[in-house]
Design an enzyme around this catalytic site. Structure first.
Site: not given
Ligand code: THU
Length: 133
Positions: A53, A55
């Site tokens: 991901c 993040e």
């Protein structure tokens, strides 16, 4: 660097996404106390569970440049969602370990919707290293 500028950085980071399977580009931008911004985008793999991901890539990018939890002041993320894009459960667990509990997390989408929260709100009662003692 203010909130709006950090959200713009997260949106720009989406262009670095490698997402040929989901076609869902996510961008993230992490601000440090000394004003640096580290970005991340989601990087997918044909072996789907290996997808990473945005993040987490932003956090790992900052850490590979010598920064750590105490240095982080804000995190922004953005994707083409109906509501401001919210971090997945795996990212919440990682954020809870590597990002300050009460620092702002700016969730956003491409329509201009924004929501400010914290990892404390997103992952209450988190499992942590303290539980392993
Ligand atoms: N994704 C992120 O990058 N961040 C999130 O918090 C939600 C999901 C990515 C993972 C995958 O590449 C794609 O979005 C679809 O789930």
């Amino acid at each position: 660097m203010d909130k709006n500028q950090l959200i713009i950085k997260a949106k720009e980071a989406r262009s670095l996404s490698y997402s040929p399977y989901s076609h869902f580009a996510v961008g993230a931008a992490l601000l440090t106390k000394d004003g640096k911004v580290f970005v991340g985008a989601n990087i997918e793999n044909s072996s789907y569970p290996l997808c990473m991901c945005a993040e987490r890539n932003a956090l790992y990018n900052a850490m590979m440049n010598g920064y750590k939890k105490e240095d982080f002041v804000a995190l922004a993320l953005s994707a083409d969602t109906d509501e401001p894009c919210s971090p997945c459960g795996a990212c919440r667990q990682v954020i809870s370990e590597l990002f300050p509990r009460e620092a702002p997390i700016y969730m956003s989408n491409l329509k201009g919707d924004e929501k400010e929260t914290t990892i404390d709100e997103l992952l209450p009662f988190a499992f942590s290293g303290d539980d392993l003692k």
